[in-house]
Design a protein around this motif. Structure first.
Motif, PDB file in Angstrom:
ATOM      1  N   LEU A 186      56.677  58.233  39.558  1.00  0.00           N
ATOM      2  CA  LEU A 186      55.798  57.082  39.705  1.00  0.00           C
ATOM      3  C   LEU A 186      54.912  56.851  38.491  1.00  0.00           C
ATOM      4  O   LEU A 186      54.101  55.919  38.481  1.00  0.00           O
ATOM      5  CB  LEU A 186      54.959  57.232  40.973  1.00  0.00           C
ATOM      6  CG  LEU A 186      55.786  57.276  42.271  1.00  0.00           C
ATOM      7  CD1 LEU A 186      54.886  57.456  43.485  1.00  0.00           C
ATOM      8  CD2 LEU A 186      56.632  56.020  42.414  1.00  0.00           C
ATOM      9  N   LYS A 187      55.073  57.668  37.466  1.00  0.00           N
ATOM     10  CA  LYS A 187      54.391  57.396  36.197  1.00  0.00           C
ATOM     11  C   LYS A 187      55.236  56.473  35.316  1.00  0.00           C
ATOM     12  O   LYS A 187      54.724  55.912  34.339  1.00  0.00           O
ATOM     13  CB  LYS A 187      54.106  58.711  35.459  1.00  0.00           C
ATOM     14  CG  LYS A 187      53.086  59.594  36.170  1.00  0.00           C
ATOM     15  CD  LYS A 187      52.806  60.868  35.391  1.00  0.00           C
ATOM     16  CE  LYS A 187      51.785  61.735  36.114  1.00  0.00           C
ATOM     17  NZ  LYS A 187      51.508  62.988  35.378  1.00  0.00           N
ATOM     18  N   ARG A 192      57.559  52.794  39.257  1.00  0.00           N
ATOM     19  CA  ARG A 192      56.324  52.565  39.995  1.00  0.00           C
ATOM     20  C   ARG A 192      56.303  51.177  40.635  1.00  0.00           C
ATOM     21  O   ARG A 192      55.805  50.998  41.755  1.00  0.00           O
ATOM     22  CB  ARG A 192      55.143  52.727  39.030  1.00  0.00           C
ATOM     23  CG  ARG A 192      53.767  52.642  39.675  1.00  0.00           C
ATOM     24  CD  ARG A 192      52.687  52.751  38.602  1.00  0.00           C
ATOM     25  NE  ARG A 192      51.342  52.652  39.138  1.00  0.00           N
ATOM     26  CZ  ARG A 192      50.616  53.661  39.546  1.00  0.00           C
ATOM     27  NH1 ARG A 192      51.108  54.880  39.483  1.00  0.00           N
ATOM     28  NH2 ARG A 192      49.391  53.477  40.016  1.00  0.00           N
ATOM     29  N   TYR A 195      57.279  50.593  44.272  1.00  0.00           N
ATOM     30  CA  TYR A 195      56.471  51.127  45.374  1.00  0.00           C
ATOM     31  C   TYR A 195      55.061  50.548  45.459  1.00  0.00           C
ATOM     32  O   TYR A 195      54.442  50.620  46.518  1.00  0.00           O
ATOM     33  CB  TYR A 195      56.402  52.651  45.252  1.00  0.00           C
ATOM     34  CG  TYR A 195      57.771  53.287  45.248  1.00  0.00           C
ATOM     35  CD1 TYR A 195      58.446  53.542  46.431  1.00  0.00           C
ATOM     36  CD2 TYR A 195      58.412  53.601  44.043  1.00  0.00           C
ATOM     37  CE1 TYR A 195      59.715  54.101  46.426  1.00  0.00           C
ATOM     38  CE2 TYR A 195      59.685  54.160  44.030  1.00  0.00           C
ATOM     39  CZ  TYR A 195      60.333  54.405  45.222  1.00  0.00           C
ATOM     40  OH  TYR A 195      61.593  54.952  45.213  1.00  0.00           O
ATOM     41  N   THR A 200      56.676  52.163  52.176  1.00  0.00           N
ATOM     42  CA  THR A 200      57.764  53.091  51.871  1.00  0.00           C
ATOM     43  C   THR A 200      57.908  54.142  52.962  1.00  0.00           C
ATOM     44  O   THR A 200      56.913  54.763  53.367  1.00  0.00           O
ATOM     45  CB  THR A 200      57.517  53.803  50.523  1.00  0.00           C
ATOM     46  OG1 THR A 200      57.427  52.828  49.482  1.00  0.00           O
ATOM     47  CG2 THR A 200      58.631  54.785  50.205  1.00  0.00           C
ATOM     48  N   THR A 215      51.786  61.528  45.894  1.00  0.00           N
ATOM     49  CA  THR A 215      51.804  60.583  44.774  1.00  0.00           C
ATOM     50  C   THR A 215      51.674  59.147  45.260  1.00  0.00           C
ATOM     51  O   THR A 215      51.014  58.326  44.610  1.00  0.00           O
ATOM     52  CB  THR A 215      53.089  60.752  43.943  1.00  0.00           C
ATOM     53  OG1 THR A 215      54.231  60.728  44.817  1.00  0.00           O
ATOM     54  CG2 THR A 215      53.084  62.074  43.191  1.00  0.00           C
ATOM     55  N   LEU A 216      52.276  58.828  46.392  1.00  0.00           N
ATOM     56  CA  LEU A 216      52.099  57.491  46.967  1.00  0.00           C
ATOM     57  C   LEU A 216      50.641  57.273  47.384  1.00  0.00           C
ATOM     58  O   LEU A 216      50.099  56.163  47.254  1.00  0.00           O
ATOM     59  CB  LEU A 216      53.027  57.294  48.161  1.00  0.00           C
ATOM     60  CG  LEU A 216      54.514  57.113  47.830  1.00  0.00           C
ATOM     61  CD1 LEU A 216      55.358  57.162  49.103  1.00  0.00           C
ATOM     62  CD2 LEU A 216      54.755  55.797  47.092  1.00  0.00           C
ATOM     63  N   ILE A 219      48.598  56.220  44.437  1.00  0.00           N
ATOM     64  CA  ILE A 219      48.753  54.790  44.158  1.00  0.00           C
ATOM     65  C   ILE A 219      47.962  53.957  45.154  1.00  0.00           C
ATOM     66  O   ILE A 219      47.298  52.984  44.795  1.00  0.00           O
ATOM     67  CB  ILE A 219      50.245  54.390  44.192  1.00  0.00           C
ATOM     68  CG1 ILE A 219      51.008  55.076  43.055  1.00  0.00           C
ATOM     69  CG2 ILE A 219      50.401  52.884  44.093  1.00  0.00           C
ATOM     70  CD1 ILE A 219      52.497  54.793  43.067  1.00  0.00           C
ATOM     71  N   THR A 226      49.812  49.333  49.325  1.00  0.00           N
ATOM     72  CA  THR A 226      50.722  50.478  49.165  1.00  0.00           C
ATOM     73  C   THR A 226      50.539  51.414  50.349  1.00  0.00           C
ATOM     74  O   THR A 226      49.419  51.863  50.629  1.00  0.00           O
ATOM     75  CB  THR A 226      50.434  51.230  47.856  1.00  0.00           C
ATOM     76  OG1 THR A 226      50.523  50.324  46.761  1.00  0.00           O
ATOM     77  CG2 THR A 226      51.417  52.370  47.668  1.00  0.00           C
TER      78      THR A 226
END
Length: 462
Positions: A186-187, A192, A195, A200, A215-216, A219, A226
């Motif tokens: 996701l970087k 990215r 999402y 998700t 990680t989600l 964000i 998100t």
């Protein structure tokens, strides 16, 4: 050339395969490492963005360090936590370079057999060398003879499906454009974008799923809209999030706490007791997950399936393997790593005798040896190949002197720590919910700092 003059062939230039080569060199034997990818540790490179929950001191092999020392290699700080990219750049590729032309890239093994003997033939079988069928990067077919074969090819290439029955869910293949079976990076701006501001589904309950959830959540704190829907095939119990502060691998414990925080803080909804039967496409192109009892979830934009991996045994069809019918691990090893009973930290010490097969001279090591069991650690694989290479060299005193001390999880039993396979096998303990439900956990807030610390992730295979 006599059989004893032939090389020992190692399939896979990953962490355990390269360690096996280093140990063979230490024994004065000639290894030949065959890697399907274009560089060392091709599988690790695919999750280079994920941080291991093991320290540098736990993911380097002593024989490899000796081989690297004359090259001017500087050992990283033993207390640091490498990412997959760090592991590759600062240890695995330098190790492959130190092995030189003993490592062949772009070479895929498509079959292994005894010379002139299919699996049905007994006569003079053990006296014959092994013959490996190879395909090179330019499509050429080649044959190679070996005195012994160490299969360290891992399981990365065969991820588990979303379907709860071990096969793809109805519609899963058709929805492939919105499904990934790896922890997304996701970087990466392009990744990215898939999402951000979207809903998700994350299917799985192991370290990889924890990484995705954390990680989600990172964000979600900055990007409205998100949100994650965490799909768990069983219920939520005290061991779901691992050992927490009691875990002797602190980063692994922090990772579980980060996943818990994602749910506690409302960045993810936990849907329990949901066994995916079908994935349907809604009119707007989004995906609807349907459970085996007919229940349907609200549409999602993306699905991340993290239900573990399984070994590819297709190219070993002419070799006599002794595999456990459930785990697809060597018969002697299976009860020692059974996720019904064991976590990464409770695996009994084992070596060449547990990873050998009826076909003498063939060994499955590393993740490949664990079949479908999710309890593997790199240090386990290093000890395996130390023992296996000593046995090939004829030093059975050393081969049988297996010592393995692993960090404990701090959770009794340990089942359910890494993915849905282990989690499901803990259901007999009464933690399975009878029907899907949204679960507010609220067992106490976890500091956001823990989420940030652990969100880089981890991997039991570290």
């Amino acid at each position: 050339m006599s059989k004893q003059q032939l090389p020992v062939v190692i399939i896979g230039a990953g962490p355990v395969g390269l360690a096996a080569a280093a140990h063979l060199v230490e024994h004065g034997l000639e290894p030949l490492v065959l890697e399907a990818g274009p560089a060392a540790a091709s599988a690790v490179r695919e999750w280079s963005h994920v941080r291991l929950f093991s320290t540098w001191g736990e993911v380097t092999d002593p024989a490899a360090e000796k081989l690297l020392a004359p090259t001017g290699w500087a050992k990283p700080d033993a207390a640091g936590y490498p990412s997959g990219g760090d592991w590759t750049e600062h240890y695995l590729q330098p190790l492959a370079d130190a092995l030189g032309d003993r490592v062949h890239y772009g070479t895929r093994v498509t079959g292994v057999s005894r010379a002139g003997r299919d699996r049905t033939v007994d006569a003079d079988r053990d006296a014959q060398p092994f013959v490996l069928h190879l395909t090179t990067a330019d499509g050429r077919e080649e044959r190679l003879r070996a005195r012994a074969v160490i299969d360290a090819s891992g399981t990365w290439g065969t991820p588990g499906p979303a379907g709860a029955g071990g096969l793809p869910a109805l519609g899963e293949r058709a929805a492939a454009d919105r499904i990934t079976y790896r922890v997304p990076d996701l970087k990466d701006p392009a990744v990215r974008a898939r999402y951000v501001g979207r809903r998700t589904a994350v299917i799985g309950s192991g370290a990889s799923a924890f990484t995705a959830l954390a990680t989600l959540a990172d964000i979600a704190r900055d990007e409205p809209g998100t949100h994650a829907v965490w799909i768990v095939r069983r219920g939520i119990s005290g061991s779901t999030f691992g050992g927490g502060e009691a875990d002797q691998l602190p980063a692994r414990g922090a990772l579980g706490l980060a996943a818990k925080a994602a749910v506690d803080h409302g960045h993810a909804d936990a849907v329990t007791g949901f066994r995916t039967e079908a994935i349907e496409r809604a009119e707007d192109g989004r995906l609807v997950l349907v459970s085996e009892d007919g229940r349907r979830l609200d549409p999602v934009d993306e699905v991340i399936v993290l239900t573990g991996f399984r070994p590819d045994l297709s190219f070993l069809s002419e070799i006599r393997l002794g595999l456990d019918e459930r785990l697809q691990a060597p018969i002697e090893l299976a009860p020692l790593i059974d996720p019904n009973q064991h976590s990464c930290g409770t695996v009994y010490p084992h070596g060449h005798r547990e990873v050998s097969h009826p076909e003498q001279g063939v060994y499955l090591v590393g993740m490949k040896s664990y079949g479908r069991a999710p309890t593997f650690l790199a240090m386990t694989g290093y000890e395996q190949v130390r023992s296996v290479t000593a046995a090939i060299a004829g030093d059975f005193e050393s081969a049988d002197r297996v010592e393995l001390t692993l960090p404990e999880t701090g959770v009794c039993g340990g089942a359910g720590l890494f993915d849905d396979r282990a989690a499901e096998q803990a259901d007999a303990g009464g933690c399975c919910a009878p029907a899907p439900a949204l679960v507010p956990l609220g067992v106490g807030a976890t500091a956001a700092g823990v989420v940030e610390e652990a969100s880089a992730g981890g991997c039991c295979g570290s």
